[in-house]
Design an enzyme around this catalytic site. Structure first.
Site, short mmCIF file in Angstrom:
data_model
loop_
_atom_site.label_atom_id
_atom_site.label_comp_id
_atom_site.label_asym_id
_atom_site.label_seq_id
_atom_site.Cartn_x
_atom_site.Cartn_y
_atom_site.Cartn_z
N ASN A 47 50.11 48.06 32.46
CA ASN A 47 50.06 46.74 32.90
C ASN A 47 51.43 46.21 33.54
O ASN A 47 52.52 46.82 33.30
CB ASN A 47 49.73 45.84 31.75
CG ASN A 47 49.27 44.26 32.10
OD1 ASN A 47 48.45 44.33 32.98
ND2 ASN A 47 49.83 43.48 31.47
N ARG A 48 51.36 45.32 34.32
CA ARG A 48 52.58 44.84 35.08
C ARG A 48 53.56 44.52 33.85
O ARG A 48 54.67 44.59 33.69
CB ARG A 48 52.27 43.60 35.83
CG ARG A 48 53.35 42.96 36.72
CD ARG A 48 52.64 41.81 37.65
NE ARG A 48 51.90 40.88 36.92
CZ ARG A 48 51.53 40.04 37.69
NH1 ARG A 48 51.39 39.92 38.69
NH2 ARG A 48 50.41 39.08 37.02
N ASP A 59 29.66 43.87 28.58
CA ASP A 59 30.67 44.34 29.48
C ASP A 59 30.97 45.82 29.22
O ASP A 59 30.90 46.53 30.06
CB ASP A 59 31.87 43.46 29.55
CG ASP A 59 31.63 42.15 30.35
OD1 ASP A 59 30.47 41.99 31.13
OD2 ASP A 59 32.27 41.32 30.02
N TYR A 80 33.61 43.61 42.33
CA TYR A 80 32.72 44.25 43.26
C TYR A 80 32.80 43.68 44.41
O TYR A 80 33.59 42.64 44.70
CB TYR A 80 31.48 44.29 42.55
CG TYR A 80 30.72 42.92 42.51
CD1 TYR A 80 30.95 42.46 41.08
CD2 TYR A 80 30.09 42.24 43.53
CE1 TYR A 80 30.31 41.09 40.94
CE2 TYR A 80 29.52 40.94 43.10
CZ TYR A 80 29.74 40.57 41.85
OH TYR A 80 29.25 38.97 41.65
N GLY A 130 41.94 39.75 29.61
CA GLY A 130 40.54 39.80 28.92
C GLY A 130 39.47 40.84 29.30
O GLY A 130 39.04 41.32 28.54
N MET A 152 36.63 47.16 38.53
CA MET A 152 35.38 46.39 37.94
C MET A 152 35.20 45.32 38.62
O MET A 152 34.05 44.43 38.43
CB MET A 152 35.98 45.94 36.36
CG MET A 152 35.92 47.24 35.48
SD MET A 152 37.03 46.98 33.78
CE MET A 152 36.23 45.40 33.40
N GLY A 168 32.59 47.81 40.99
CA GLY A 168 31.98 47.29 39.67
C GLY A 168 30.38 46.72 39.78
O GLY A 168 29.83 46.26 38.95
N LYS A 199 34.88 33.02 28.50
CA LYS A 199 34.23 34.18 27.88
C LYS A 199 34.96 33.93 26.19
O LYS A 199 34.23 34.67 25.25
CB LYS A 199 34.47 35.48 28.22
CG LYS A 199 33.42 35.86 29.49
CD LYS A 199 33.81 37.27 29.94
CE LYS A 199 32.90 37.48 31.20
NZ LYS A 199 33.19 39.08 31.54
P1 ATR Z 1 41.18 38.64 33.00
O1 ATR Z 1 40.29 38.14 31.85
O2 ATR Z 1 40.48 38.94 34.38
O3 ATR Z 1 41.71 40.13 32.63
P2 ATR Z 1 43.52 37.91 32.41
O4 ATR Z 1 43.51 37.65 30.78
O5 ATR Z 1 44.51 36.58 33.15
O6 ATR Z 1 42.37 37.77 33.35
O7 ATR Z 1 44.36 39.22 32.82
C1 ATR Z 1 44.61 39.42 34.10
C2 ATR Z 1 45.21 40.97 34.30
O8 ATR Z 1 45.44 41.27 35.58
C3 ATR Z 1 46.32 40.96 33.74
O9 ATR Z 1 46.67 42.46 33.09
C4 ATR Z 1 47.50 40.75 34.69
O10 ATR Z 1 48.76 41.28 34.52
P3 ATR Z 1 49.78 40.76 33.63
O11 ATR Z 1 49.48 40.70 32.22
O12 ATR Z 1 51.05 41.44 33.70
O13 ATR Z 1 49.89 39.35 34.14
C5 ATR Z 1 46.90 41.36 35.78
N1 ATR Z 1 47.10 40.96 37.02
C6 ATR Z 1 46.81 39.85 37.86
N2 ATR Z 1 47.44 39.86 38.89
C7 ATR Z 1 48.28 40.95 39.17
C8 ATR Z 1 48.98 41.52 40.30
N3 ATR Z 1 49.26 40.88 41.44
N4 ATR Z 1 49.37 42.82 39.99
C9 ATR Z 1 49.39 43.39 38.85
N5 ATR Z 1 48.46 43.08 37.76
C10 ATR Z 1 48.04 41.77 37.95
#
Ligand code: ATR
Length: 288
Positions: A167-168, A118, A233, A146, A231, A254, A82
């Site tokens: 966020n984590r 989206d 599904y 993203g 989001m 979603g 994307k």
């Molecule tokens: P996407 O385009 O799907 O959003 P991304 O940009 O890699 O993919 O972002 C993934 C998101 O899912 C992030 O917010 C990530 O948290 P971090 O920024 O702390 O990495 C979150 N995420 C992925 N795995 C996770 C987990 N096991 N627990 C909590 N958050 C998670």
């Protein structure tokens, strides 16, 4: 003779080339988009071709350019392309610029244009299909990647009372909240700190479940009568939904967002807006 003329006319129309669309991703074979767009076209009595296009991980640009060069009209773009789709386009809508990513490309007047449907899809599903009130709502958006970035501006445009991004990695949440500070009441939290607030709507925009990982979100964020929306599904959303329901919240995956972003794409390409309810119901019943 009249019969012959009719046959000829039929043959002639059947040879008019169909407008061609694809969804580009990797992997993409299991995408529901071809089914969804086939239903839309049938519903509106239009003939289109909509296929999947799996681009090599390092080959999105070449694949997309070749598709448009061969006469393709439009592409939906899914993971992981994307951001590349946004960068490829010669023109981008405000929505795509706000998201920094595009799930929609169209060739118009010889140039490739990007949009992002989206967020519109999420808002349409929540507000119009599920009856969730966004105006004045306290929203917790979980995730800052993203997928989250693509929905912040459309959610803020619905005038929530607060949009809290948890966020984590709290730094990512903070920078996302800052990026949209001018567009509405945004703030940021670490995931485990989210239990301190009261929310009307909790939206899961993380990729935790699709990675098969646990999501360290406190159950206390789900309140009786509130709404929880994943989001993702299907099975990927099942854990989040079960946790929310066990606390008395309403919950949805979603799938409706997927269909709504497709409807918005169809409208942008073809100027006609398909009805979505029957398509969502059909997919939900697994009958598509
Ligand atoms: P996407 O385009 O799907 O959003 P991304 O940009 O890699 O993919 O972002 C993934 C998101 O899912 C992030 O917010 C990530 O948290 P971090 O920024 O702390 O990495 C979150 N995420 C992925 N795995 C996770 C987990 N096991 N627990 C909590 N958050 C998670």
């Amino acid at each position: 003779m009249a019969g012959l003329a009719r046959t000829r006319r039929f043959r002639f129309t059947s040879h008019i080339p169909m407008d061609r669309y694809v969804v580009v991703g990797n992997p993409v074979a299991h995408s529901l988009s071809p089914r969804i767009h086939a239903r839309f076209a049938a519903q509106l009595g239009e003939r289109i071709e909509y296929a999947t296009l799996e681009a090599p991980l390092a080959g999105f640009r070449a694949a997309a350019l070749a598709f448009f060069k061969s006469g393709g009209q439009g592409a939906n773009v899914t993971l992981p392309f994307k951001v590349e789709a946004f960068e490829l386009a010669e023109h981008a809508s405000d929505r795509a610029r706000a998201a920094g990513a595009a799930n929609f490309l169209a060739k118009r007047d010889g140039r490739i244009e990007a949009d992002n449907t989206d967020g519109a899809g999420l808002v349409a599903d929540l507000r119009d299909n599920l009856g969730v009130r966004l105006d004045g709502a306290r929203i917790l958006l979980v995730g800052a990647g993203g997928a989250a970035r693509g929905v912040v501006a459309p959610l803020l445009a619905q005038h929530p009372r607060a949009l809290v991004i948890a966020n984590r990695d709290v730094e990512r949440a903070t920078s996302l909240a800052r990026r949209f500070a001018a567009a509405g009441p945004t703030s940021a939290l670490a995931l485990e700190a989210a239990a301190s607030g009261e929310y009307d709507l909790v939206v899961n925009a993380t990729s935790a479940s699709t990675r098969g990982e646990p999501l360290a979100l406190p159950d206390a964020v789900f309140r009786a009568g509130a709404f929880a929306y994943d989001m993702a599904y299907g099975p990927a959303a099942a854990g989040f939904i079960a946790r929310a329901r066990s606390r008395g919240a309403h919950a949805s995956d979603g799938l409706g967002m997927l269909v709504e972003q497709a409807a918005e794409s169809y409208f942008l390409w073809r100027g006609r807006r398909p009805a979505t309810a029957a398509v969502i119901a059909e997919l939900r019943a697994g009958a598509a």
